[in-house]
Design a protein around this motif. Sequence first.
Motif, PDB file in Angstrom:
ATOM      1  N   HIS A 180       1.967  -7.223  -5.779  1.00  0.00           N
ATOM      2  CA  HIS A 180       1.125  -6.853  -6.924  1.00  0.00           C
ATOM      3  C   HIS A 180       1.501  -7.732  -8.103  1.00  0.00           C
ATOM      4  CE1 HIS A 180       4.638  -4.741  -8.473  1.00  0.00           C
ATOM      5  NE2 HIS A 180       4.756  -4.156  -7.303  1.00  0.00           N
ATOM      6  N   LEU A 181       0.823  -7.531  -9.209  1.00  0.00           N
ATOM      7  CA  LEU A 181       0.983  -8.428 -10.351  1.00  0.00           C
ATOM      8  C   LEU A 181       2.027  -7.955 -11.365  1.00  0.00           C
ATOM      9  CD1 LEU A 181      -2.816  -9.158 -10.872  1.00  0.00           C
ATOM     10  CD2 LEU A 181      -1.104 -10.738  -9.967  1.00  0.00           C
ATOM     11  N   TYR A 182       2.673  -6.821 -11.103  1.00  0.00           N
ATOM     12  CA  TYR A 182       3.606  -6.266 -12.077  1.00  0.00           C
ATOM     13  C   TYR A 182       5.030  -6.783 -11.901  1.00  0.00           C
ATOM     14  CZ  TYR A 182      -0.429  -3.224 -12.026  1.00  0.00           C
ATOM     15  OH  TYR A 182      -1.721  -2.752 -12.020  1.00  0.00           O
ATOM     16  N   SER A 183       5.296  -7.369 -10.752  1.00  0.00           N
ATOM     17  CA  SER A 183       6.594  -7.998 -10.508  1.00  0.00           C
ATOM     18  C   SER A 183       6.409  -9.050  -9.427  1.00  0.00           C
ATOM     19  CB  SER A 183       7.647  -6.963 -10.076  1.00  0.00           C
ATOM     20  OG  SER A 183       7.243  -6.306  -8.892  1.00  0.00           O
ATOM     21  N   SER A 184       7.410  -9.862  -9.211  1.00  0.00           N
ATOM     22  CA  SER A 184       7.281 -10.975  -8.270  1.00  0.00           C
ATOM     23  C   SER A 184       7.241 -10.478  -6.825  1.00  0.00           C
ATOM     24  CB  SER A 184       8.457 -11.935  -8.444  1.00  0.00           C
ATOM     25  OG  SER A 184       9.645 -11.336  -7.950  1.00  0.00           O
ATOM     26  N   PRO A 185       6.663 -11.275  -5.933  1.00  0.00           N
ATOM     27  CA  PRO A 185       6.717 -10.933  -4.507  1.00  0.00           C
ATOM     28  C   PRO A 185       8.147 -10.809  -3.992  1.00  0.00           C
ATOM     29  CG  PRO A 185       5.085 -12.651  -4.893  1.00  0.00           C
ATOM     30  CD  PRO A 185       5.829 -12.474  -6.175  1.00  0.00           C
ATOM     31  N   GLY A 186       9.064 -11.559  -4.598  1.00  0.00           N
ATOM     32  CA  GLY A 186      10.459 -11.460  -4.199  1.00  0.00           C
ATOM     33  C   GLY A 186      11.034 -10.076  -4.434  1.00  0.00           C
ATOM     34  N   THR A 187      10.580  -9.414  -5.494  1.00  0.00           N
ATOM     35  CA  THR A 187      11.018  -8.046  -5.770  1.00  0.00           C
ATOM     36  C   THR A 187      10.571  -7.113  -4.654  1.00  0.00           C
ATOM     37  OG1 THR A 187      10.900  -8.431  -8.155  1.00  0.00           O
ATOM     38  CG2 THR A 187      10.899  -6.138  -7.413  1.00  0.00           C
ATOM     39  N   LEU A 188       9.362  -7.327  -4.160  1.00  0.00           N
ATOM     40  CA  LEU A 188       8.837  -6.522  -3.064  1.00  0.00           C
ATOM     41  C   LEU A 188       9.704  -6.691  -1.809  1.00  0.00           C
ATOM     42  CD1 LEU A 188       6.546  -4.700  -1.958  1.00  0.00           C
ATOM     43  CD2 LEU A 188       5.291  -6.791  -1.403  1.00  0.00           C
ATOM     44  N   ILE A 189      10.094  -7.917  -1.520  1.00  0.00           N
ATOM     45  CA  ILE A 189      10.946  -8.176  -0.355  1.00  0.00           C
ATOM     46  C   ILE A 189      12.264  -7.417  -0.487  1.00  0.00           C
ATOM     47  CG2 ILE A 189      12.180  -9.941   0.957  1.00  0.00           C
ATOM     48  CD1 ILE A 189      10.081 -11.972  -0.106  1.00  0.00           C
ATOM     49  N   GLN A 190      12.859  -7.470  -1.668  1.00  0.00           N
ATOM     50  CA  GLN A 190      14.138  -6.802  -1.880  1.00  0.00           C
ATOM     51  C   GLN A 190      13.996  -5.290  -1.785  1.00  0.00           C
ATOM     52  OE1 GLN A 190      15.341  -8.517  -5.656  1.00  0.00           O
ATOM     53  NE2 GLN A 190      16.449 -10.160  -4.650  1.00  0.00           N
ATOM     54  N   GLN A 191      12.855  -4.742  -2.232  1.00  0.00           N
ATOM     55  CA  GLN A 191      12.613  -3.303  -2.113  1.00  0.00           C
ATOM     56  C   GLN A 191      12.551  -2.875  -0.654  1.00  0.00           C
ATOM     57  OE1 GLN A 191       9.039  -3.159  -4.517  1.00  0.00           O
ATOM     58  NE2 GLN A 191      10.114  -2.250  -6.243  1.00  0.00           N
ATOM     59  N   VAL A 192      11.916  -3.697   0.173  1.00  0.00           N
ATOM     60  CA  VAL A 192      11.859  -3.387   1.602  1.00  0.00           C
ATOM     61  C   VAL A 192      13.258  -3.362   2.197  1.00  0.00           C
ATOM     62  CG1 VAL A 192      11.069  -4.213   3.860  1.00  0.00           C
ATOM     63  CG2 VAL A 192       9.523  -4.310   1.912  1.00  0.00           C
ATOM     64  N   PHE A 193      14.084  -4.349   1.860  1.00  0.00           N
ATOM     65  CA  PHE A 193      15.438  -4.390   2.403  1.00  0.00           C
ATOM     66  C   PHE A 193      16.265  -3.194   1.933  1.00  0.00           C
ATOM     67  CE2 PHE A 193      14.680  -8.944   3.341  1.00  0.00           C
ATOM     68  CZ  PHE A 193      15.197  -8.980   4.632  1.00  0.00           C
ATOM     69  N   ARG A 194      16.092  -2.803   0.677  1.00  0.00           N
ATOM     70  CA  ARG A 194      16.850  -1.664   0.160  1.00  0.00           C
ATOM     71  C   ARG A 194      16.465  -0.361   0.859  1.00  0.00           C
ATOM     72  NH1 ARG A 194      16.436  -4.264  -5.032  1.00  0.00           N
ATOM     73  NH2 ARG A 194      14.570  -3.050  -5.531  1.00  0.00           N
ATOM     74  N   ARG A 195      15.211  -0.254   1.253  1.00  0.00           N
ATOM     75  CA  ARG A 195      14.720   0.965   1.894  1.00  0.00           C
ATOM     76  C   ARG A 195      14.938   0.966   3.411  1.00  0.00           C
ATOM     77  NH1 ARG A 195      10.011   3.702  -0.644  1.00  0.00           N
ATOM     78  NH2 ARG A 195      10.127   3.395  -2.895  1.00  0.00           N
ATOM     79  N   THR A 196      15.473  -0.113   3.941  1.00  0.00           N
ATOM     80  CA  THR A 196      15.661  -0.231   5.387  1.00  0.00           C
ATOM     81  C   THR A 196      17.145  -0.108   5.721  1.00  0.00           C
ATOM     82  OG1 THR A 196      13.754  -1.728   5.530  1.00  0.00           O
ATOM     83  CG2 THR A 196      15.266  -1.680   7.409  1.00  0.00           C
ATOM     84  N   LEU A 200      17.847  -1.680  12.032  1.00  0.00           N
ATOM     85  CA  LEU A 200      17.590  -3.078  12.369  1.00  0.00           C
ATOM     86  C   LEU A 200      18.164  -3.463  13.735  1.00  0.00           C
ATOM     87  CD1 LEU A 200      18.247  -4.630   8.858  1.00  0.00           C
ATOM     88  CD2 LEU A 200      16.037  -4.372   9.991  1.00  0.00           C
ATOM     89  N   MET A 201      18.951  -2.572  14.318  1.00  0.00           N
ATOM     90  CA  MET A 201      19.445  -2.721  15.677  1.00  0.00           C
ATOM     91  C   MET A 201      20.103  -4.091  15.894  1.00  0.00           C
ATOM     92  SD  MET A 201      16.252  -0.732  17.544  1.00  0.00           S
ATOM     93  CE  MET A 201      16.979  -0.806  19.182  1.00  0.00           C
ATOM     94  N   ASP A 202      19.539  -4.902  16.819  1.00  0.00           N
ATOM     95  CA  ASP A 202      20.159  -6.184  17.155  1.00  0.00           C
ATOM     96  C   ASP A 202      19.499  -7.376  16.477  1.00  0.00           C
ATOM     97  OD1 ASP A 202      17.854  -5.811  18.650  1.00  0.00           O
ATOM     98  OD2 ASP A 202      18.614  -6.856  20.415  1.00  0.00           O
ATOM     99  N   CYS A 203      18.778  -7.135  15.367  1.00  0.00           N
ATOM    100  CA  CYS A 203      18.221  -8.251  14.592  1.00  0.00           C
ATOM    101  C   CYS A 203      19.370  -9.046  13.966  1.00  0.00           C
ATOM    102  CB  CYS A 203      17.287  -7.742  13.507  1.00  0.00           C
ATOM    103  SG  CYS A 203      15.797  -6.942  14.135  1.00  0.00           S
ATOM    104  N   MET A 260       7.016  -0.603   9.246  1.00  0.00           N
ATOM    105  CA  MET A 260       6.457  -0.649   7.890  1.00  0.00           C
ATOM    106  C   MET A 260       5.727   0.616   7.433  1.00  0.00           C
ATOM    107  SD  MET A 260       6.909  -3.695   6.381  1.00  0.00           S
ATOM    108  CE  MET A 260       5.529  -3.956   5.249  1.00  0.00           C
ATOM    109  N   GLU A 261       5.649   1.650   8.269  1.00  0.00           N
ATOM    110  CA  GLU A 261       4.733   2.753   7.943  1.00  0.00           C
ATOM    111  C   GLU A 261       4.985   3.384   6.580  1.00  0.00           C
ATOM    112  OE1 GLU A 261       2.298   6.349   9.948  1.00  0.00           O
ATOM    113  OE2 GLU A 261       4.129   5.728  10.955  1.00  0.00           O
ATOM    114  N   GLU A 262       6.215   3.754   6.288  1.00  0.00           N
ATOM    115  CA  GLU A 262       6.515   4.379   4.999  1.00  0.00           C
ATOM    116  C   GLU A 262       6.206   3.430   3.849  1.00  0.00           C
ATOM    117  OE1 GLU A 262      10.336   5.933   2.372  1.00  0.00           O
ATOM    118  OE2 GLU A 262      10.596   5.542   4.512  1.00  0.00           O
ATOM    119  N   PHE A 263       6.526   2.179   4.033  1.00  0.00           N
ATOM    120  CA  PHE A 263       6.347   1.211   2.955  1.00  0.00           C
ATOM    121  C   PHE A 263       4.885   0.841   2.737  1.00  0.00           C
ATOM    122  CE2 PHE A 263       7.505  -2.568   0.454  1.00  0.00           C
ATOM    123  CZ  PHE A 263       8.482  -2.004  -0.326  1.00  0.00           C
ATOM    124  N   GLN A 264       4.050   1.003   3.766  1.00  0.00           N
ATOM    125  CA  GLN A 264       2.626   0.735   3.603  1.00  0.00           C
ATOM    126  C   GLN A 264       2.044   1.596   2.481  1.00  0.00           C
ATOM    127  OE1 GLN A 264       0.315   0.062   7.499  1.00  0.00           O
ATOM    128  NE2 GLN A 264       2.131   1.147   8.189  1.00  0.00           N
TER     129      GLN A 264
END
Length: 256
Positions: free
Chosen positions: A106-122, A127-130, A209-213
């Motif tokens: 979205h336009l309120y913060s950078s796409p990088g912030t979105l990536i970090q939010q996903v990692f924080r919520r995961t 992540l098993m054997d990733c 991704m379901e919760e984050f969608q």
Amino acid sequence: MESGKRFVFVHGAWCWYKLVNILKLVGHQVTALDLGACGVDMKQLDEISSISDHVHPQMEFMDSLPRDKKVVLVGPSYGGLCISLAMENFPKKISVAIFVSAYMPHLYSSPGTLIQQVFRRTSTESLMDCHFTFANGLENPPTSAIFGREYLKAKLYKHCKPEDLELAKKLIRPTGLFVEDFANDSLLTEMKFGSVNRVFAVCKEDEVMEEFQEFMIRKSPPKEVKVIKECGHTVMLSKPKELCLCIKEIAHKYGK
């Protein structure tokens, strides 16, 4: 449904093989693109130094399109960030962008912030054997990732046929995350990215991704939200006919 629409699928061309066939059979033009160091692209990840290198095949293709022809642009998962860059650079060439269980910035913060939010919520356990690479140090976000085989089976391809899982195991490659490049607050603008129609396809029973969608939809509501049931994360393989119908309905409504 009228034929003659032009669909562009991004980020791992091989996984779209079922939809490409269905759409071409009814008269549509379809292009599935491998980005840099993805799929069968000849470059290796260590040759991709930036997000610009990674999305170059997409940008080159979009630039080659006639100015009077618009495409329906489709991106799944991390590919949502890549189609967002195409929306910013070629807004007048895209009739609608479809985010399929994808990162939708979205336009309120950078796409990088979105990536970090996903990692924080995961959680680490999920992540098993990733495997992740931290080229900039463990105190910074990971620079690349590759899905483990157990993760592929248990989560990414849980709803898919065994042969699709086996194909994925053969083709899986490490992918760059480009968090630093995506950290630019001015990467996307209201005038360009914000002017393109956005539709989000929610994939139910998506353990990735379901919760984050739902979070992304609330943060930046698209024009419309479609829901595909019991499909998991890799819907283009698990429910290709359902996704195809969804995409064609969106193209019919917004693809003018």
